[in-house]
Design an enzyme around this catalytic site. Structure first.
Site, PDB file in Angstrom:
ATOM      1  CG  PHE A  70       7.291  91.420  31.317  1.00 54.13           C
ATOM      2  CD1 PHE A  70       8.532  92.018  31.216  1.00 54.13           C
ATOM      3  CD2 PHE A  70       6.534  91.280  30.157  1.00 54.13           C
ATOM      4  CE1 PHE A  70       9.025  92.466  29.998  1.00 54.13           C
ATOM      5  CE2 PHE A  70       7.005  91.729  28.934  1.00 54.13           C
ATOM      6  CZ  PHE A  70       8.253  92.322  28.859  1.00 54.13           C
ATOM      7  CG  HIS A 120     -13.281  82.054  24.145  1.00 54.85           C
ATOM      8  ND1 HIS A 120     -12.933  80.901  23.480  1.00 54.85           N
ATOM      9  CD2 HIS A 120     -14.323  82.582  23.462  1.00 54.85           C
ATOM     10  CE1 HIS A 120     -13.722  80.737  22.432  1.00 54.85           C
ATOM     11  NE2 HIS A 120     -14.590  81.743  22.401  1.00 54.85           N
ATOM     12  CG  ASP A 137       1.142  94.225  23.591  1.00 56.54           C
ATOM     13  OD1 ASP A 137       0.082  94.178  22.931  1.00 56.54           O
ATOM     14  OD2 ASP A 137       1.852  93.216  23.780  1.00 56.54           O
ATOM     15  CB  ALA A 138       1.718  98.597  19.990  1.00 55.96           C
ATOM     16  CG  ASN A 139       0.831  92.169  18.360  1.00 50.77           C
ATOM     17  OD1 ASN A 139       0.689  92.327  17.151  1.00 50.77           O
ATOM     18  ND2 ASN A 139       0.712  90.986  18.945  1.00 50.77           N
ATOM     19  CG  ASN A 147       9.201 103.292  22.119  1.00 55.65           C
ATOM     20  OD1 ASN A 147       8.971 103.966  21.112  1.00 55.65           O
ATOM     21  ND2 ASN A 147      10.290 103.433  22.850  1.00 55.65           N
ATOM     22  CB  CYS A 159      12.972 101.210  25.864  1.00 62.10           C
ATOM     23  SG  CYS A 159      11.931 102.659  25.601  1.00 62.10           S
TER      24      CYS A 159
END
Length: 200
Positions: free
Chosen positions: A46, A75, A91-93, A127, A160
């Site tokens: 993106f 890290h 995000d959801a994941n 979403n 979407c």
């Protein structure tokens, strides 16, 4: 005095298109913080990291910077560097991974190694139907139990085409939330490991 160190994590939500705007908004504040970005593989779809004005780290950097026991672990070094972390969008994941302790990429490894005495904020973005799935509330609650601070999503027409909750909070809301996390009360200096003091 060193400036505030802000670590921004971004994941595979279309809201990652706002990363350049978020960085510019933070850099335009009166006292400019230092910013570093961790982008998951899908977040890079993106925006172009070479177009950003701050360092961007990816999964490849974790392994390319380490070849022997004497080398730093990326890290851990990023966790040590940061005064505050903002994951936006989450995000959801990646939300599910963090809620369940999974750390299989650079971003989730930083979160798993995070010093919980320092603020970590997250801004969900997904979403509407994914957001309304019962497991999402369970995962958000898990992160809040860890002591992380939620920046709630908003309702709008999504990329979407669906309309409803799931959109990432506006950039101005993200900046304001960071300010409140670092300066919980007016006049208070941010907690640090030294005598540093700096605002956004």
């Amino acid at each position: 005095m060193e400036p505030l160190h802000i670590l921004i994590g971004c994941t595979g939500s279309v809201a990652s298109v706002k990363i350049p705007i978020l960085i510019n908004s933070l850099q335009d504040t009166e006292t400019k913080p230092e910013i570093k970005v961790i982008a998951t593989e899908h977040a890079q779809h993106f925006f172009k990291k070479q177009e950003l004005t701050v360092p961007v780290f990816t999964d490849a950097d974790e392994w390319e910077t380490w070849s022997s026991l004497q080398d730093p672990v990326l890290h851990i070094e990023l966790r040590r560097w940061a005064d505050v972390m903002l994951i936006a969008p989450l995000d959801a994941n990646s939300l599910a991974k963090i809620a369940n302790g999974i750390c299989d990429n650079l971003l989730t490894c930083v979160v798993r190694a995070w010093d919980t005495q320092r603020p970590l904020l997250f801004a969900p973005a997904m979403n509407t139907f994914m957001y309304e799935h019962p497991i999402t509330a369970t995962h958000v609650d898990a992160l809040k139990r860890f002591g992380y601070l939620e920046i709630p999503c908003i309702s709008k027409k999504l990329a979407c085409g669906d309309t409803g909750y799931g959109a990432m909070a506006e950039v101005s809301t993200l900046v304001s939330a960071l300010q409140k996390a670092i300066f919980p009360k007016p006049g208070n200096s941010r907690p640090t490991d030294s005598s540093q003091s700096c605002g956004l």
